[in-house]
Motif scaffolding. Structure first.
Motif, PDB file in Angstrom:
ATOM      1  N   SER A  47      -7.598 -17.819   9.360  1.00 56.79           N
ATOM      2  CA  SER A  47      -7.214 -16.977   8.225  1.00 56.79           C
ATOM      3  C   SER A  47      -5.725 -17.124   7.963  1.00 56.79           C
ATOM      4  O   SER A  47      -4.923 -17.165   8.900  1.00 56.79           O
ATOM      5  N   ALA A  48      -5.385 -17.204   6.701  1.00 49.99           N
ATOM      6  CA  ALA A  48      -3.973 -17.336   6.329  1.00 49.99           C
ATOM      7  C   ALA A  48      -3.229 -16.059   6.695  1.00 49.99           C
ATOM      8  O   ALA A  48      -3.746 -14.961   6.485  1.00 49.99           O
ATOM      9  N   PRO A  49      -2.031 -16.194   7.264  1.00 49.18           N
ATOM     10  CA  PRO A  49      -1.239 -14.999   7.552  1.00 49.18           C
ATOM     11  C   PRO A  49      -0.893 -14.264   6.260  1.00 49.18           C
ATOM     12  O   PRO A  49      -0.885 -14.864   5.186  1.00 49.18           O
ATOM     13  N   GLY A  50      -0.590 -13.016   6.373  1.00 47.35           N
ATOM     14  CA  GLY A  50      -0.166 -12.257   5.198  1.00 47.35           C
ATOM     15  C   GLY A  50       1.295 -12.545   4.871  1.00 47.35           C
ATOM     16  O   GLY A  50       1.924 -13.420   5.473  1.00 47.35           O
ATOM     17  N   PHE A  51       1.820 -11.794   3.927  1.00 44.82           N
ATOM     18  CA  PHE A  51       3.215 -11.957   3.516  1.00 44.82           C
ATOM     19  C   PHE A  51       3.958 -10.639   3.651  1.00 44.82           C
ATOM     20  O   PHE A  51       3.381  -9.571   3.456  1.00 44.82           O
ATOM     21  N   ASP A  52       5.225 -10.753   3.939  1.00 48.12           N
ATOM     22  CA  ASP A  52       6.151  -9.627   3.860  1.00 48.12           C
ATOM     23  C   ASP A  52       7.357 -10.150   3.089  1.00 48.12           C
ATOM     24  O   ASP A  52       8.369 -10.526   3.675  1.00 48.12           O
ATOM     25  N   LEU A  53       7.199 -10.236   1.770  1.00 51.50           N
ATOM     26  CA  LEU A  53       8.185 -10.879   0.915  1.00 51.50           C
ATOM     27  C   LEU A  53       8.996  -9.864   0.128  1.00 51.50           C
ATOM     28  O   LEU A  53       8.519  -8.773  -0.177  1.00 51.50           O
ATOM     29  N   GLN A  54      10.205 -10.273  -0.223  1.00 55.83           N
ATOM     30  CA  GLN A  54      11.033  -9.476  -1.112  1.00 55.83           C
ATOM     31  C   GLN A  54      10.772  -9.930  -2.545  1.00 55.83           C
ATOM     32  O   GLN A  54      10.444 -11.085  -2.802  1.00 55.83           O
ATOM     33  N   LYS A  55      10.920  -9.015  -3.456  1.00 58.43           N
ATOM     34  CA  LYS A  55      10.723  -9.322  -4.871  1.00 58.43           C
ATOM     35  C   LYS A  55      11.792 -10.316  -5.322  1.00 58.43           C
ATOM     36  O   LYS A  55      12.941 -10.244  -4.901  1.00 58.43           O
ATOM     37  N   LEU A  56      11.400 -11.252  -6.157  1.00 56.23           N
ATOM     38  CA  LEU A  56      12.306 -12.254  -6.711  1.00 56.23           C
ATOM     39  C   LEU A  56      12.444 -11.979  -8.202  1.00 56.23           C
ATOM     40  O   LEU A  56      11.551 -12.307  -8.992  1.00 56.23           O
ATOM     41  N   GLY A  57      13.535 -11.312  -8.577  1.00 54.71           N
ATOM     42  CA  GLY A  57      13.728 -10.923  -9.972  1.00 54.71           C
ATOM     43  C   GLY A  57      12.591 -10.040 -10.439  1.00 54.71           C
ATOM     44  O   GLY A  57      12.169  -9.123  -9.728  1.00 54.71           O
ATOM     45  N   ASP A  58      12.058 -10.345 -11.624  1.00 51.01           N
ATOM     46  CA  ASP A  58      10.945  -9.559 -12.151  1.00 51.01           C
ATOM     47  C   ASP A  58       9.599 -10.276 -11.966  1.00 51.01           C
ATOM     48  O   ASP A  58       8.604  -9.909 -12.568  1.00 51.01           O
ATOM     49  N   LYS A  59       9.590 -11.287 -11.103  1.00 52.52           N
ATOM     50  CA  LYS A  59       8.364 -12.051 -10.851  1.00 52.52           C
ATOM     51  C   LYS A  59       7.381 -11.206 -10.040  1.00 52.52           C
ATOM     52  O   LYS A  59       7.775 -10.444  -9.164  1.00 52.52           O
ATOM     53  N   PRO A  60       6.069 -11.356 -10.324  1.00 57.11           N
ATOM     54  CA  PRO A  60       5.082 -10.603  -9.540  1.00 57.11           C
ATOM     55  C   PRO A  60       4.980 -11.160  -8.121  1.00 57.11           C
ATOM     56  O   PRO A  60       5.045 -12.374  -7.915  1.00 57.11           O
ATOM     57  N   LEU A  61       4.834 -10.264  -7.163  1.00 56.05           N
ATOM     58  CA  LEU A  61       4.631 -10.665  -5.779  1.00 56.05           C
ATOM     59  C   LEU A  61       3.213 -11.202  -5.588  1.00 56.05           C
ATOM     60  O   LEU A  61       2.298 -10.809  -6.312  1.00 56.05           O
ATOM     61  N   PRO A  62       3.014 -12.098  -4.614  1.00 57.56           N
ATOM     62  CA  PRO A  62       1.650 -12.587  -4.343  1.00 57.56           C
ATOM     63  C   PRO A  62       0.743 -11.449  -3.891  1.00 57.56           C
ATOM     64  O   PRO A  62       1.178 -10.516  -3.222  1.00 57.56           O
ATOM     65  N   GLY A  63      -0.504 -11.560  -4.258  1.00 57.71           N
ATOM     66  CA  GLY A  63      -1.490 -10.570  -3.844  1.00 57.71           C
ATOM     67  C   GLY A  63      -2.347 -11.092  -2.710  1.00 57.71           C
ATOM     68  O   GLY A  63      -1.913 -11.923  -1.906  1.00 57.71           O
ATOM     69  N   ASP A  64      -3.569 -10.639  -2.679  1.00 58.15           N
ATOM     70  CA  ASP A  64      -4.546 -11.019  -1.673  1.00 58.15           C
ATOM     71  C   ASP A  64      -4.855 -12.515  -1.792  1.00 58.15           C
ATOM     72  O   ASP A  64      -4.936 -13.054  -2.902  1.00 58.15           O
ATOM     73  N   ASP A 151     -12.294 -17.630   1.120  1.00 61.57           N
ATOM     74  CA  ASP A 151     -12.359 -16.658   2.210  1.00 61.57           C
ATOM     75  C   ASP A 151     -10.981 -16.361   2.799  1.00 61.57           C
ATOM     76  O   ASP A 151     -10.872 -15.602   3.767  1.00 61.57           O
ATOM     77  N   GLY A 152      -9.947 -16.995   2.249  1.00 68.99           N
ATOM     78  CA  GLY A 152      -8.597 -16.768   2.743  1.00 68.99           C
ATOM     79  C   GLY A 152      -8.244 -17.597   3.967  1.00 68.99           C
ATOM     80  O   GLY A 152      -7.300 -17.287   4.684  1.00 68.99           O
ATOM     81  N   GLU A 153      -8.989 -18.673   4.196  1.00 69.65           N
ATOM     82  CA  GLU A 153      -8.739 -19.542   5.347  1.00 69.65           C
ATOM     83  C   GLU A 153      -7.977 -20.785   4.911  1.00 69.65           C
ATOM     84  O   GLU A 153      -8.185 -21.309   3.821  1.00 69.65           O
ATOM     85  N   ILE A 154      -7.136 -21.275   5.793  1.00 76.14           N
ATOM     86  CA  ILE A 154      -6.349 -22.476   5.514  1.00 76.14           C
ATOM     87  C   ILE A 154      -7.240 -23.703   5.692  1.00 76.14           C
ATOM     88  O   ILE A 154      -7.820 -23.917   6.752  1.00 76.14           O
ATOM     89  N   VAL A 155      -7.350 -24.491   4.633  1.00 72.82           N
ATOM     90  CA  VAL A 155      -8.130 -25.721   4.650  1.00 72.82           C
ATOM     91  C   VAL A 155      -7.224 -26.910   4.960  1.00 72.82           C
ATOM     92  O   VAL A 155      -7.599 -27.829   5.674  1.00 72.82           O
ATOM     93  N   LEU A 156      -6.019 -26.884   4.413  1.00 67.66           N
ATOM     94  CA  LEU A 156      -5.078 -27.994   4.589  1.00 67.66           C
ATOM     95  C   LEU A 156      -3.658 -27.465   4.620  1.00 67.66           C
ATOM     96  O   LEU A 156      -3.310 -26.568   3.850  1.00 67.66           O
ATOM     97  N   ARG A 157      -2.867 -28.024   5.489  1.00 70.06           N
ATOM     98  CA  ARG A 157      -1.420 -27.810   5.499  1.00 70.06           C
ATOM     99  C   ARG A 157      -0.802 -29.170   5.236  1.00 70.06           C
ATOM    100  O   ARG A 157      -1.066 -30.126   5.963  1.00 70.06           O
ATOM    101  N   PHE A 158      -0.015 -29.254   4.179  1.00 70.35           N
ATOM    102  CA  PHE A 158       0.652 -30.524   3.900  1.00 70.35           C
ATOM    103  C   PHE A 158       2.163 -30.326   3.963  1.00 70.35           C
ATOM    104  O   PHE A 158       2.743 -29.639   3.122  1.00 70.35           O
TER     105      PHE A 158
END
Length: 181
Positions: A47-64, A151-158
């Protein structure tokens, strides 16, 4: 043992170091030509790890990260390969592939300038100024792109820039595989 037999054994042993050296050098050469330079990922299939990100300007933060196939792209304005890969990300975004952006150890004004200049392919983007999210994702550096299945799983890391060849041989097949799961 006679003196003659001793001389024969010693003369044969004199060839042993060069033979061993040649065998080892040949093994290294074969490994360089036939080995892979792919960096392993302990997260593939997980499963992909979640995020703890700061807002970048007025851009929307990533969701699920579940529900559809998407890419997660770690990038920075100071990264020349990130600039080179950006048109390919814009193309994927135009095709309807959702891309989540993680701006890595960058200054917000420079990151926003980068997106203003080159376009914004990200459905959601946030800043990772300390690199903590990068650690959670096993990042080696930027750019790095992950293909995530519904399903939120990592298929490939490039690791490295997404080029036309990488799109054809790695990213698109991984997107198709993720969609088929």
């Amino acid at each position: 043992m006679s003196a003659e037999e001793t001389k024969r054994r010693i003369s044969w042993l004199a060839f042993l170091p060069p033979i061993l050296f040649a065998a080892i050098a040949g093994g290294f050469y074969w490994g360089l030509k036939h080995g892979t330079d792919e960096l392993p990922s302990a997260l593939a299939g997980a499963s992909a790890p979640g995020f703890d990100l700061q807002k970048l300007g007025d851009k929307p933060l990533p969701g699920d990260l579940t529900g559809e196939v998407r890419l997660v792209n770690f990038w920075a304005s100071w990264c020349a390969p990130c600039r080179a890969e950006h048109p390919h990300l814009m193309d994927l975004s135009a095709e309807g592939i959702e891309i989540v952006g993680v701006n890595y150890k960058d200054r917000p004004e420079q990151a926003l300038g980068f997106l203003d200049e080159l376009g914004d392919p990200y459905a959601g983007v946030g800043a990772d100024p300390t690199g903590r999210n990068g650690i959670e994702w096993g990042l080696y550096g930027v750019p790095e792109t992950f293909v995530i299945n519904p399903d939120g799983e990592i298929v490939l890391r490039f690791p490295g820039p997404v080029t036309a060849d990488v799109m054809r041989t790695r990213i698109r097949p991984a997107i198709e595989a993720a969609a088929a799961q």
